[in-house]
Motif scaffolding. Structure first.
Motif, PDB file in Angstrom:
ATOM      1  N   LYS A 147       0.844  -1.292  -0.048  1.00 19.86           N
ATOM      2  CA  LYS A 147      -0.069  -0.185  -0.157  1.00 19.86           C
ATOM      3  C   LYS A 147       0.966   1.207  -0.001  1.00 19.86           C
ATOM      4  O   LYS A 147       1.974   1.311   0.520  1.00 19.86           O
ATOM      5  CB  LYS A 147      -0.716  -0.040   1.330  1.00 19.86           C
ATOM      6  CG  LYS A 147      -1.770  -1.390   1.453  1.00 19.86           C
ATOM      7  CD  LYS A 147      -2.287  -1.339   2.782  1.00 19.86           C
ATOM      8  CE  LYS A 147      -3.409  -2.338   3.121  1.00 19.86           C
ATOM      9  NZ  LYS A 147      -3.858  -2.413   4.652  1.00 19.86           N
ATOM     10  N   LEU A 151      -1.170   5.999   2.775  1.00 18.56           N
ATOM     11  CA  LEU A 151      -2.340   5.581   2.404  1.00 18.56           C
ATOM     12  C   LEU A 151      -3.407   6.178   3.668  1.00 18.56           C
ATOM     13  O   LEU A 151      -3.227   6.232   4.794  1.00 18.56           O
ATOM     14  CB  LEU A 151      -2.595   4.156   2.522  1.00 18.56           C
ATOM     15  CG  LEU A 151      -4.028   3.609   2.242  1.00 18.56           C
ATOM     16  CD1 LEU A 151      -3.872   2.336   1.250  1.00 18.56           C
ATOM     17  CD2 LEU A 151      -4.759   2.998   3.437  1.00 18.56           C
ATOM     18  N   TYR A 157      -8.409   3.554  -3.751  1.00 21.79           N
ATOM     19  CA  TYR A 157      -7.143   3.544  -4.563  1.00 21.79           C
ATOM     20  C   TYR A 157      -7.297   2.572  -5.538  1.00 21.79           C
ATOM     21  O   TYR A 157      -7.905   1.402  -5.487  1.00 21.79           O
ATOM     22  CB  TYR A 157      -6.061   3.180  -3.559  1.00 21.79           C
ATOM     23  CG  TYR A 157      -5.619   4.138  -2.673  1.00 21.79           C
ATOM     24  CD1 TYR A 157      -4.673   5.018  -2.898  1.00 21.79           C
ATOM     25  CD2 TYR A 157      -6.472   4.094  -1.295  1.00 21.79           C
ATOM     26  CE1 TYR A 157      -4.224   6.017  -1.717  1.00 21.79           C
ATOM     27  CE2 TYR A 157      -5.946   5.087  -0.384  1.00 21.79           C
ATOM     28  CZ  TYR A 157      -4.940   6.097  -0.685  1.00 21.79           C
ATOM     29  OH  TYR A 157      -4.465   6.832   0.313  1.00 21.79           O
ATOM     30  N   VAL A 159      -5.692  -0.523  -8.003  1.00 19.85           N
ATOM     31  CA  VAL A 159      -4.976  -1.523  -7.836  1.00 19.85           C
ATOM     32  C   VAL A 159      -4.313  -2.263  -9.089  1.00 19.85           C
ATOM     33  O   VAL A 159      -4.940  -2.323 -10.066  1.00 19.85           O
ATOM     34  CB  VAL A 159      -5.769  -2.817  -7.137  1.00 19.85           C
ATOM     35  CG1 VAL A 159      -4.888  -4.169  -6.819  1.00 19.85           C
ATOM     36  CG2 VAL A 159      -6.354  -2.209  -5.783  1.00 19.85           C
ATOM     37  N   CYS A 188       3.296   2.253  -5.919  1.00 16.66           N
ATOM     38  CA  CYS A 188       2.709   2.731  -4.636  1.00 16.66           C
ATOM     39  C   CYS A 188       3.131   4.271  -4.472  1.00 16.66           C
ATOM     40  O   CYS A 188       2.210   5.138  -3.895  1.00 16.66           O
ATOM     41  CB  CYS A 188       3.401   1.945  -3.319  1.00 16.66           C
ATOM     42  SG  CYS A 188       3.082   0.293  -3.367  1.00 16.66           S
ATOM     43  N   ILE A 193      -2.101   0.632  -5.246  1.00 11.89           N
ATOM     44  CA  ILE A 193      -2.120  -0.538  -4.451  1.00 11.89           C
ATOM     45  C   ILE A 193      -1.591  -1.467  -5.231  1.00 11.89           C
ATOM     46  O   ILE A 193      -2.201  -1.735  -6.554  1.00 11.89           O
ATOM     47  CB  ILE A 193      -3.281  -0.878  -3.601  1.00 11.89           C
ATOM     48  CG1 ILE A 193      -3.630   0.271  -2.494  1.00 11.89           C
ATOM     49  CG2 ILE A 193      -3.058  -2.208  -2.858  1.00 11.89           C
ATOM     50  CD1 ILE A 193      -4.885   0.139  -1.916  1.00 11.89           C
ATOM     51  N   TYR A 237     -10.940   0.687   1.125  1.00  8.50           N
ATOM     52  CA  TYR A 237      -9.929   1.717   0.691  1.00  8.50           C
ATOM     53  C   TYR A 237      -9.558   1.306  -0.989  1.00  8.50           C
ATOM     54  O   TYR A 237      -8.680   1.946  -1.297  1.00  8.50           O
ATOM     55  CB  TYR A 237      -8.827   1.579   1.447  1.00  8.50           C
ATOM     56  CG  TYR A 237      -8.047   0.310   1.626  1.00  8.50           C
ATOM     57  CD1 TYR A 237      -7.185  -0.307   0.769  1.00  8.50           C
ATOM     58  CD2 TYR A 237      -8.380  -0.386   2.906  1.00  8.50           C
ATOM     59  CE1 TYR A 237      -6.870  -1.599   1.110  1.00  8.50           C
ATOM     60  CE2 TYR A 237      -8.055  -1.833   3.102  1.00  8.50           C
ATOM     61  CZ  TYR A 237      -7.239  -2.290   2.220  1.00  8.50           C
ATOM     62  OH  TYR A 237      -6.801  -3.693   2.359  1.00  8.50           O
TER      63      TYR A 237
END
Length: 248
Positions: A147, A151, A157, A159, A188, A193, A237
């Motif tokens: 992460k 964060l 976020y 991915v 990152c 992520i 998240y």
């Protein structure tokens, strides 16, 4: 599971030396007094450790773990099996190399990558964290996640799923990732992520798990990654509309 056996010269099994719900990964050979040296996934399918055990059934209790540092350990033994060089690495720690006696006792450190370790402290690096989830069939799959260091749990976020997906090759290993690790750090820092998952068909969890995709490549792995995406999308998240995949 992959294990060590003793055979006679006619090819008949005399007895089984190692046993358990884990795989022998490397066979390093037999030393004095019939001591076998090997590595296995006994601690975890995400780790690799070096062990010794007597070849005699009456002395199985002599089994000993020789590697002391967590993560991935590879050994190179001397021809006499009295000494070995242990190459250890962990997901967030560069390789650490030692010379050891065959009892596991460290004789001296050969390389600790101290300069690199100090250099990495200058950067705000994401930690690679390991976890598992149930793919919906009762099978637990091993994963890792990185992460952004800053964060915000109240934000969502995007991915990147970094995969190989088998057969017989794992990406979820507690070992130093080198250039890929640093690339994932860059992602990152850019607000992504990064995650990975070892689906059915990967190694170190026995024959049935590895061979589940035999003659049927692409089906179970795809189902596992769909389940993985659904698992990720359920996290508060993560932006479930922005999950991408990259790999082989």
């Amino acid at each position: 599971y992959n294990h060590v056996y003793v055979f006679d010269m006619t090819g008949t099994v005399v007895h089984q030396v190692t046993s358990g719900n884990w795989d022998v990964m490397d066979f390093y050979g037999v030393g004095e007094k019939g001591i076998v040296y090997y590595s296995s996934s006994e601690i975890s399918a995400m780790e690799k450790h070096v062990f010794s055990i007597s070849i005699l059934p009456s002395r199985k209790s002599t089994k000993k773990q020789l590697s002391t540092r967590s993560g991935t350990n590879d050994a190179t033994f001397s021809s006499s099996k009295k000494y070995f060089i242990n190459f250890n690495s962990q997901a967030n720690t560069p390789p650490y190399i030692t010379l050891n006696e065959n009892s596991g006792k460290e004789i001296r450190m050969l390389e600790n990558n101290q300069k690199l370790t100090e250099k990495l402290k200058e950067y705000t690096l994401a930690k690679k964290e390991f976890f598992s989830f149930d793919n919906g069939t009762g099978t637990s799959l091993n994963c890792w996640m990185m992460k952004p260091a800053d964060l915000d749990p109240f934000k969502k976020y995007p991915v990147l799923v970094a995969i190989y997906g088998g057969p017989g090759s794992n990406t979820v290993n507690d070992s130093w990732g080198g250039t890929n690790y640093m690339w994932h750090q860059l992602l990152c820092q850019e607000g992504f992520i990064v995650v990975s998952c070892d689906p059915r068909g990967t190694m170190n969890r026995g024959r049935d798990f590895k061979h589940s995709t035999y003659m049927n490549l692409g089906k179970l792995e795809t189902e596992d990654f769909i389940d993985f995406a659904e698992y990720l999308g359920a996290q508060t998240y993560i932006d479930k509309a922005r999950i991408g995949m990259h790999g082989w």
